[in-house]
Motif scaffolding. Sequence first.
Motif, PDB file in Angstrom:
ATOM      1  N   PHE A 167       0.683  -1.140  -0.185  1.00 57.77           N
ATOM      2  CA  PHE A 167      -0.117   0.139   0.032  1.00 57.77           C
ATOM      3  C   PHE A 167       0.792   1.470   0.030  1.00 57.77           C
ATOM      4  N   THR A 194      -0.453  -0.964   8.539  1.00 60.37           N
ATOM      5  CA  THR A 194      -1.717  -0.697   8.088  1.00 60.37           C
ATOM      6  C   THR A 194      -2.784  -1.640   8.937  1.00 60.37           C
ATOM      7  N   SER A 195      -2.411  -2.425   9.494  1.00 60.61           N
ATOM      8  CA  SER A 195      -3.384  -3.401  10.481  1.00 60.61           C
ATOM      9  C   SER A 195      -3.651  -2.548  11.990  1.00 60.61           C
ATOM     10  N   GLY A 198      -5.155   1.315  11.468  1.00 57.95           N
ATOM     11  CA  GLY A 198      -6.543   1.163  10.689  1.00 57.95           C
ATOM     12  C   GLY A 198      -7.295   0.140  11.058  1.00 57.95           C
ATOM     13  N   ASP A 199      -8.229   0.030  10.145  1.00 57.19           N
ATOM     14  CA  ASP A 199      -9.266  -1.217  10.618  1.00 57.19           C
ATOM     15  C   ASP A 199      -9.003  -2.430   9.770  1.00 57.19           C
ATOM     16  N   THR A 202      -9.011  -2.508   5.913  1.00 63.92           N
ATOM     17  CA  THR A 202      -8.017  -1.800   5.262  1.00 63.92           C
ATOM     18  C   THR A 202      -6.550  -2.462   5.358  1.00 63.92           C
ATOM     19  N   SER A 203      -6.442  -3.502   5.834  1.00 64.64           N
ATOM     20  CA  SER A 203      -5.474  -4.173   5.979  1.00 64.64           C
ATOM     21  C   SER A 203      -4.775  -5.033   4.900  1.00 64.64           C
ATOM     22  N   THR A 204      -3.371  -4.898   4.384  1.00 65.14           N
ATOM     23  CA  THR A 204      -3.171  -5.645   3.505  1.00 65.14           C
ATOM     24  C   THR A 204      -3.367  -7.185   3.509  1.00 65.14           C
ATOM     25  N   ASN A 207      -6.422  -7.945   1.802  1.00 60.71           N
ATOM     26  CA  ASN A 207      -6.658  -7.526   0.407  1.00 60.71           C
ATOM     27  C   ASN A 207      -7.101  -8.525  -0.504  1.00 60.71           C
ATOM     28  N   THR A 270      -0.996   3.065  -2.511  1.00 66.01           N
ATOM     29  CA  THR A 270      -1.950   4.319  -2.411  1.00 66.01           C
ATOM     30  C   THR A 270      -1.350   5.533  -2.018  1.00 66.01           C
TER      31      THR A 270
END
Length: 293
Positions: A167, A194-195, A198-199, A202-204, A207, A270
């Motif tokens: 990301f 990202t974990s 975020g929630d 939205t974690s890799t 995905n 992103t």
Amino acid sequence: MTMNVTLNNGVEMPALGFGVFQTPPETTAASVAEALRVGYRLIDTAASYFNEREVGEGIRRADLDRSEVFVETKIWISDYGYDETLHSFDKSAGKLGVDYIDLLLLHQPLPTGFERTVGAFKALETLLGDGRVRAIGISNFMPDLLDRLLQQTTEVPAVNQVEVHPFFTQPEVQKADADHGVLTQAWSPMGGITSYRGDSATSTFNNAVIGEIAKAHGKTPAQVMLRWHLQEGRSAIPKSVNPDRIAANFDVFDFELSTDQLAAIDALDTGVRGGPDPAVITEESFHRDIPEA
């Protein structure tokens, strides 16, 4: 099985390492020993993680010859400056229980005190020349500050350790590193940041694109992301305290991603940074006292 990369000064380094950022000191030694048992040979720590002593204990528990373990650590900004950085090396080597460090990095640039950053890197050059470190490098340097550093120092950093995951791929940083012969090493290589910032949606790890590629290879999303790094020529330093995950993260040498699969992961970028912006690092806001012992 493992995979090595050759740094710009000829030193060979394992491409896949084991990280201990935010690993509590009380579990660090066991995790490091387990990683070495599984097959990792690169251990990455930092003075500001406050677990170098336990990393050293984990290495000793593994009962490997010192030459078999590639030890990487970092100088924190509070210890920048030529003399201060020489002393910081002594502190780190003492805690780790080693006579030399394989790779020593400056942990962050200090834009508001760049002369201290330069002094710190010149200290790394001295340590390299004296044989107390085998390779030197930087971490979280953007291209403009890499250029500034190169203009005022002699050695080209061997490594630039930066945030890279599906990301947030930082293509301009990777290109600048490559143009100067600097190896890009990924921290948070699987996007763990990202974990926990975020929630889960939205974690890799959740995905769909990465999940489909993982399914196609009979691998986990984490293994796919690590393989992506290795095939694109980066070093990666995943972390875990879970023995099963430690082993799984090392089990990435028996499959290969296709060109299309690599491109599909690249396309997930992103442009959103998870860690602190290196441009705003200041001594006042990020000061940490690094103890003597």
